[in-house]
Design an enzyme around this catalytic site. Structure first.
Site, mmCIF file in Angstrom:
data_model
loop_
_atom_site.group_PDB
_atom_site.id
_atom_site.type_symbol
_atom_site.label_atom_id
_atom_site.label_comp_id
_atom_site.label_asym_id
_atom_site.label_seq_id
_atom_site.Cartn_x
_atom_site.Cartn_y
_atom_site.Cartn_z
ATOM 1 N N ASN A 1 36.624 52.989 51.975
ATOM 2 C CA ASN A 1 36.808 51.715 52.147
ATOM 3 C C ASN A 1 36.365 50.757 51.047
ATOM 4 O O ASN A 1 35.244 51.289 50.456
ATOM 5 C CB ASN A 1 36.134 51.196 53.478
ATOM 6 C CG ASN A 1 34.823 51.501 53.843
ATOM 7 O OD1 ASN A 1 34.386 52.680 53.349
ATOM 8 N ND2 ASN A 1 34.092 50.652 54.467
ATOM 9 N N GLU B 1 35.241 47.047 50.033
ATOM 10 C CA GLU B 1 35.038 45.535 50.778
ATOM 11 C C GLU B 1 35.130 44.713 49.677
ATOM 12 O O GLU B 1 34.834 45.010 48.584
ATOM 13 C CB GLU B 1 33.697 45.616 51.541
ATOM 14 C CG GLU B 1 33.751 46.366 52.755
ATOM 15 C CD GLU B 1 32.443 46.216 53.512
ATOM 16 O OE1 GLU B 1 32.519 46.876 54.799
ATOM 17 O OE2 GLU B 1 31.517 45.765 53.402
ATOM 18 N N ASN B 2 35.188 43.279 50.248
ATOM 19 C CA ASN B 2 35.254 42.061 49.179
ATOM 20 C C ASN B 2 34.497 41.155 50.085
ATOM 21 O O ASN B 2 34.652 41.038 51.174
ATOM 22 C CB ASN B 2 36.525 41.853 48.968
ATOM 23 C CG ASN B 2 36.617 40.752 47.820
ATOM 24 O OD1 ASN B 2 36.345 39.765 48.094
ATOM 25 N ND2 ASN B 2 36.851 41.252 46.532
ATOM 26 N N ALA B 3 33.874 40.158 49.279
ATOM 27 C CA ALA B 3 33.157 39.173 50.035
ATOM 28 C C ALA B 3 34.386 38.134 50.683
ATOM 29 O O ALA B 3 34.093 37.478 51.702
ATOM 30 C CB ALA B 3 32.471 38.333 48.917
ATOM 31 N N SER B 4 35.461 38.327 50.328
ATOM 32 C CA SER B 4 36.621 37.466 50.931
ATOM 33 C C SER B 4 37.392 38.783 51.872
ATOM 34 O O SER B 4 38.016 39.419 51.261
ATOM 35 C CB SER B 4 37.630 36.972 50.028
ATOM 36 O OG SER B 4 38.667 36.587 50.579
ATOM 37 N N GLU C 1 41.673 55.100 54.886
ATOM 38 C CA GLU C 1 42.981 55.507 55.237
ATOM 39 C C GLU C 1 44.069 55.059 54.294
ATOM 40 O O GLU C 1 44.939 55.708 53.740
ATOM 41 C CB GLU C 1 43.308 55.424 56.583
ATOM 42 C CG GLU C 1 42.189 56.163 57.417
ATOM 43 C CD GLU C 1 41.193 55.174 57.891
ATOM 44 O OE1 GLU C 1 40.710 54.399 57.067
ATOM 45 O OE2 GLU C 1 40.621 55.105 58.844
ATOM 46 N N CYS D 1 41.776 52.558 62.447
ATOM 47 C CA CYS D 1 42.132 50.917 62.869
ATOM 48 C C CYS D 1 43.412 50.863 63.164
ATOM 49 O O CYS D 1 44.349 51.678 62.678
ATOM 50 C CB CYS D 1 41.337 49.957 62.114
ATOM 51 S SG CYS D 1 42.488 49.608 60.639
ATOM 52 N N CYS E 1 45.657 50.644 59.760
ATOM 53 C CA CYS E 1 45.779 51.995 59.168
ATOM 54 C C CYS E 1 46.724 53.005 59.923
ATOM 55 O O CYS E 1 47.302 53.666 59.493
ATOM 56 C CB CYS E 1 44.562 52.727 59.206
ATOM 57 S SG CYS E 1 43.410 51.963 57.908
#
Length: 160
Positions: free
Chosen positions: A62, A64-67, A75, A112, A115
């Site tokens: 995974n 992630e991003n602040a947005s 996945e 999830c 995915c």
């Protein structure tokens, strides 16, 4: 009115040592990918490893991003890489593992919904089931023989 029953049969292994050696190795690759995840916001690390029919293994984690909507799950990172680089090679198996930096995660973590839909597209396209194994950082491992066991009424191109 007619009622229908939808059932899924999943296999539950008490530990990673109970699954076949090939899956143990695949899960270890998923763990390595998991530990490289970029998850500074959730502190929830996920890794995926995909075994292709040609013997290649593709991994993802995974990102992630602040947005928040801009991030991507492990996945989908792995399956899109496989699709982009090995477009005609069927996916045979997928191993998923997650861990939290806040607590020990021993409950198996399935894909999830987004995915599941992405995996369903590949399974439907290749017309072959994809075995999916998932776990936390330790403990039980769950096996679904097909994504259809996790998403029995999936949306596909026949509706378009």
């Amino acid at each position: 009115m007619k009622k229908i029953r939808i059932e899924a049969i999943l296999e539950v292994f008490e530990s990673l040592q109970e699954v076949e050696l090939e899956v143990q190795q695949l899960m270890k690759q998923a763990m390595e990918a998991r530990d490289k995840a970029y998850a500074p916001y959730s502190e929830f690390l996920v890794g995926a490893a995909i075994l292709l029919a040609n013997g290649e293994v593709v991994t993802g984690n995974n990102q992630e991003n602040a947005s928040y909507p801009s991030g991507l799950c492990a996945e989908r990172t792995a399956i899109y890489y496989a699709g982009a680089n090995f477009p005609k090679v069927p996916i045979q198996k997928m191993a998923l593992t997650a861990r939290s930096l806040k607590y020990q995660l021993v409950k198996p973590v399935p894909p999830c919904g987004a995915c599941r839909q992405a995996i369903a597209e590949y399974e439907q396209h290749q017309q072959e089931a994809i075995e999916i194994y998932f776990m936390g950082e330790a403990g039980k491992v769950v096996k679904a023989s097909s994504l259809a066991d996790l998403l029995p009424l999936s949306f596909d191109s026949s509706y378009l």
